[in-house]
Design a protein around this motif. Sequence first.
Motif, PDB file in Angstrom:
ATOM      1  N   SER A  48       1.016  -0.911   0.406  1.00 15.52           N
ATOM      2  CA  SER A  48      -0.110   0.029  -0.094  1.00 15.52           C
ATOM      3  C   SER A  48       0.783   0.886  -0.342  1.00 15.52           C
ATOM      4  O   SER A  48       1.951   1.271   0.256  1.00 15.52           O
ATOM      5  N   ASN A  49       0.107   2.123  -0.568  1.00 21.89           N
ATOM      6  CA  ASN A  49       1.092   3.568  -0.822  1.00 21.89           C
ATOM      7  C   ASN A  49       0.933   4.276   0.130  1.00 21.89           C
ATOM      8  O   ASN A  49       1.901   5.647   0.460  1.00 21.89           O
ATOM      9  N   ARG A  50      -0.326   3.968   0.995  1.00 21.68           N
ATOM     10  CA  ARG A  50      -0.048   4.575   2.382  1.00 21.68           C
ATOM     11  C   ARG A  50       1.005   3.744   3.993  1.00 21.68           C
ATOM     12  O   ARG A  50       0.827   4.121   4.901  1.00 21.68           O
ATOM     13  N   TYR A  51       1.419   3.102   3.701  1.00 21.25           N
ATOM     14  CA  TYR A  51       2.467   1.794   4.408  1.00 21.25           C
ATOM     15  C   TYR A  51       4.100   2.329   3.848  1.00 21.25           C
ATOM     16  O   TYR A  51       4.542   1.899   3.338  1.00 21.25           O
ATOM     17  N   SER A  52       5.013   1.979   5.219  1.00 24.83           N
ATOM     18  CA  SER A  52       6.209   2.776   4.683  1.00 24.83           C
ATOM     19  C   SER A  52       6.736   1.615   6.524  1.00 24.83           C
ATOM     20  O   SER A  52       6.307   2.267   7.605  1.00 24.83           O
ATOM     21  N   PHE A  53       7.666   0.937   6.020  1.00 28.39           N
ATOM     22  CA  PHE A  53       8.721   0.598   7.110  1.00 28.39           C
ATOM     23  C   PHE A  53      10.082   1.176   7.120  1.00 28.39           C
ATOM     24  O   PHE A  53      10.605   1.534   6.736  1.00 28.39           O
ATOM     25  N   GLU A  54      10.206   1.179   8.782  1.00 28.39           N
ATOM     26  CA  GLU A  54      11.229   1.418   9.295  1.00 28.39           C
ATOM     27  C   GLU A  54      12.233   0.517  10.122  1.00 28.39           C
ATOM     28  O   GLU A  54      11.398   0.539  11.242  1.00 28.39           O
ATOM     29  N   GLN A  55      13.849   0.231  10.185  1.00 25.77           N
ATOM     30  CA  GLN A  55      13.713  -1.150  10.537  1.00 25.77           C
ATOM     31  C   GLN A  55      14.640   0.425  12.162  1.00 25.77           C
ATOM     32  O   GLN A  55      15.701  -0.073  11.682  1.00 25.77           O
ATOM     33  N   ALA A  56      14.165  -0.050  12.983  1.00 30.44           N
ATOM     34  CA  ALA A  56      14.797   0.286  14.421  1.00 30.44           C
ATOM     35  C   ALA A  56      14.614  -0.189  15.789  1.00 30.44           C
ATOM     36  O   ALA A  56      13.347  -0.576  15.896  1.00 30.44           O
ATOM     37  N   ASP A  57      15.870   0.589  16.261  1.00 29.11           N
ATOM     38  CA  ASP A  57      15.471  -0.340  17.802  1.00 29.11           C
ATOM     39  C   ASP A  57      15.143   1.462  18.065  1.00 29.11           C
ATOM     40  O   ASP A  57      15.517   2.055  18.400  1.00 29.11           O
ATOM     41  N   ILE A  58      13.717   0.843  19.435  1.00 30.71           N
ATOM     42  CA  ILE A  58      13.339   2.173  20.594  1.00 30.71           C
ATOM     43  C   ILE A  58      14.200   2.497  21.204  1.00 30.71           C
ATOM     44  O   ILE A  58      14.533   3.368  21.956  1.00 30.71           O
ATOM     45  N   ARG A  59      15.556   1.623  21.181  1.00 24.59           N
ATOM     46  CA  ARG A  59      17.319   1.909  22.544  1.00 24.59           C
ATOM     47  C   ARG A  59      18.055   2.967  21.532  1.00 24.59           C
ATOM     48  O   ARG A  59      18.479   2.993  22.236  1.00 24.59           O
ATOM     49  N   ASP A  60      18.018   3.086  20.393  1.00 29.28           N
ATOM     50  CA  ASP A  60      18.243   3.834  19.698  1.00 29.28           C
ATOM     51  C   ASP A  60      17.981   5.316  19.466  1.00 29.28           C
ATOM     52  O   ASP A  60      17.262   5.587  18.339  1.00 29.28           O
ATOM     53  N   ARG A  61      18.482   6.491  20.025  1.00 28.55           N
ATOM     54  CA  ARG A  61      18.078   7.744  20.116  1.00 28.55           C
ATOM     55  C   ARG A  61      17.857   8.721  18.871  1.00 28.55           C
ATOM     56  O   ARG A  61      17.259   9.071  18.305  1.00 28.55           O
ATOM     57  N   ALA A  62      18.971   8.470  18.266  1.00 25.45           N
ATOM     58  CA  ALA A  62      19.287   9.005  16.672  1.00 25.45           C
ATOM     59  C   ALA A  62      19.012   8.528  15.563  1.00 25.45           C
ATOM     60  O   ALA A  62      18.207   8.928  15.045  1.00 25.45           O
ATOM     61  N   ALA A  63      18.105   6.607  15.922  1.00 26.62           N
ATOM     62  CA  ALA A  63      17.233   6.664  14.931  1.00 26.62           C
ATOM     63  C   ALA A  63      15.797   6.694  14.968  1.00 26.62           C
ATOM     64  O   ALA A  63      15.431   6.978  13.964  1.00 26.62           O
ATOM     65  N   LEU A  64      15.606   7.377  16.367  1.00 20.51           N
ATOM     66  CA  LEU A  64      14.320   8.013  16.709  1.00 20.51           C
ATOM     67  C   LEU A  64      14.442   9.265  15.649  1.00 20.51           C
ATOM     68  O   LEU A  64      13.033   9.824  15.265  1.00 20.51           O
ATOM     69  N   ASP A  65      15.098  10.120  16.553  1.00 20.50           N
ATOM     70  CA  ASP A  65      15.334  11.263  15.640  1.00 20.50           C
ATOM     71  C   ASP A  65      15.074  11.484  14.018  1.00 20.50           C
ATOM     72  O   ASP A  65      14.371  12.464  13.837  1.00 20.50           O
ATOM     73  N   ARG A  66      15.791  10.331  13.429  1.00 21.04           N
ATOM     74  CA  ARG A  66      15.861  10.701  12.168  1.00 21.04           C
ATOM     75  C   ARG A  66      14.771  10.073  11.815  1.00 21.04           C
ATOM     76  O   ARG A  66      14.472  10.989  10.715  1.00 21.04           O
ATOM     77  N   ILE A  67      13.648   9.363  12.035  1.00 23.57           N
ATOM     78  CA  ILE A  67      12.471   8.671  11.847  1.00 23.57           C
ATOM     79  C   ILE A  67      11.441   9.746  11.829  1.00 23.57           C
ATOM     80  O   ILE A  67      10.484   9.729  10.825  1.00 23.57           O
ATOM     81  N   PHE A  68      11.433  10.618  13.266  1.00 26.38           N
ATOM     82  CA  PHE A  68      10.606  11.407  13.320  1.00 26.38           C
ATOM     83  C   PHE A  68      11.154  12.505  12.454  1.00 26.38           C
ATOM     84  O   PHE A  68       9.580  12.935  12.022  1.00 26.38           O
ATOM     85  N   ALA A  69      11.769  13.166  12.665  1.00 23.99           N
ATOM     86  CA  ALA A  69      12.174  14.365  11.213  1.00 23.99           C
ATOM     87  C   ALA A  69      11.650  13.816   9.923  1.00 23.99           C
ATOM     88  O   ALA A  69      11.395  14.689   8.641  1.00 23.99           O
ATOM     89  N   THR A  70      12.087  12.694   9.793  1.00 25.38           N
ATOM     90  CA  THR A  70      11.925  12.139   8.231  1.00 25.38           C
ATOM     91  C   THR A  70      10.113  11.950   7.558  1.00 25.38           C
ATOM     92  O   THR A  70      10.259  12.211   6.792  1.00 25.38           O
ATOM     93  N   HIS A  71       9.006  11.378   9.114  1.00 24.05           N
ATOM     94  CA  HIS A  71       8.024  11.046   8.473  1.00 24.05           C
ATOM     95  C   HIS A  71       6.592  11.420   9.559  1.00 24.05           C
ATOM     96  O   HIS A  71       6.339  12.043   8.598  1.00 24.05           O
ATOM     97  N   SER A  72       7.934  13.319  10.317  1.00 22.32           N
ATOM     98  CA  SER A  72       6.816  13.340  11.277  1.00 22.32           C
ATOM     99  C   SER A  72       4.868  13.066  10.763  1.00 22.32           C
ATOM    100  O   SER A  72       4.546  13.693  10.386  1.00 22.32           O
ATOM    101  N   PRO A  73       5.072  12.356  12.183  1.00 19.62           N
ATOM    102  CA  PRO A  73       3.977  11.871  12.411  1.00 19.62           C
ATOM    103  C   PRO A  73       2.889  12.358  13.333  1.00 19.62           C
ATOM    104  O   PRO A  73       3.230  13.393  13.548  1.00 19.62           O
ATOM    105  N   ASP A  74       1.736  12.177  12.652  1.00 18.09           N
ATOM    106  CA  ASP A  74       0.457  13.200  13.479  1.00 18.09           C
ATOM    107  C   ASP A  74       0.357  12.651  15.439  1.00 18.09           C
ATOM    108  O   ASP A  74      -0.417  13.336  16.113  1.00 18.09           O
ATOM    109  N   ALA A  75       0.463  10.966  14.774  1.00 21.51           N
ATOM    110  CA  ALA A  75       0.451  10.658  17.053  1.00 21.51           C
ATOM    111  C   ALA A  75       1.589   9.805  16.286  1.00 21.51           C
ATOM    112  O   ALA A  75       2.067   8.718  15.592  1.00 21.51           O
ATOM    113  N   VAL A  76       1.639   9.189  17.597  1.00 16.51           N
ATOM    114  CA  VAL A  76       2.380   7.555  17.745  1.00 16.51           C
ATOM    115  C   VAL A  76       1.894   6.246  18.503  1.00 16.51           C
ATOM    116  O   VAL A  76       1.195   6.908  19.658  1.00 16.51           O
ATOM    117  N   MET A  77       2.318   5.115  18.274  1.00 17.02           N
ATOM    118  CA  MET A  77       1.212   4.250  18.544  1.00 17.02           C
ATOM    119  C   MET A  77       2.252   2.797  19.170  1.00 17.02           C
ATOM    120  O   MET A  77       3.085   2.510  18.531  1.00 17.02           O
TER     121      MET A  77
END
Length: 345
Positions: A48-77
């Motif tokens: 689906s064009n509404r789906y994307s995947f990021e392989q990352a560990d939530i213990r990796d703060r730098a990866a999390l910052d990159r993902i938030f900056a790239t995707h700019s989500p409206d909400a976190v689940m």
Amino acid sequence: MKLLVTGGCGFIGSAVVRLAVARGHEVVNLDAMTYAANAANVAPVASSNRYSFEQADIRDRAALDRIFATHSPDAVMHLAAESHVDRSIDGPADFIQTNITGTFNLLEAARAHWMRQGKPDSFRFHHISTDEVFGSLGPEGRFTEETPYDPRSPYSASKAASDHLVRAWHETYGLPVVLTNCSNNYGPYHFPEKLIPVVILNALHGKPIPVYGTGKNVRDWLYVEDHADALLLVLEKGRIGRSYNIGGENERRNIDLVRTICALLDEMAPKATPYADQITFVTDRPGHDARYAIDPTRIREELGWRPSVTVEEGLRRTVRWYLDNEAWWRPLLNRQGVGERLGRA
């Protein structure tokens, strides 16, 4: 709405991902792909064009910052967690690091993103937790949102800690959060180390069906697709800073649940002798909680939600799914710890 779903290749997370995409949300699935994750769980929506995947560990703060900056989500689940009680008894460190430190990193990354966006009122951080944080019940009563926390395993203690962190980030920093605590989930795509898939697969392979102690421990069973529906509802309509208990209103003793599954297999995949003949009582796990039961009054009265699937219908659907999807479960039987007795302490 664009959702960042952590642990979206896991059992409950993938149910949320599939339902959210089906309902028109954009979904960014963040998963570390540890032993219990499976890309096949999200195969129905992966193109689906509404789906994307990021392989990352939530213990990796730098990866999390990159993902938030790239995707700019409206909400976190936030569903990413180590979740198997027996594994937490054998190796608690992973549970502390992922469930506590990982949640801290995610909260901080989400808070930084929220602040960069100007602290929008529409942002949500939805933390998904468990009824096990409340401890063990006697024969009467049910857990409410006001029940004091009383975790009794490394797993439930780590989840309780993460719940407290989420509430603190709301009270201290104003981060818009909602929390949910659910009862035992079951259904399609359930990783084969948990009770229901273990019963089904051991039965089919002619192996002993292990039941802890006397099998009288009671759980409230929630069909995973009902749970995903409730989670999206809380995300969209739940009150900020509020927690909601999500239960299946389907209490069963473990031994009765196992016998029901055996009877369904007798009907759907009959063999010469009853599957119940394979039931074997084994030494109980340390600190095994006697009973869990959820009082879902708040989510029913405030949001109008209640489960749509009875445990009888849900078990029938689940058994049928496992019978029809050997290509999904067979490769998982070779993963670390699957099929072994864990949690002896």
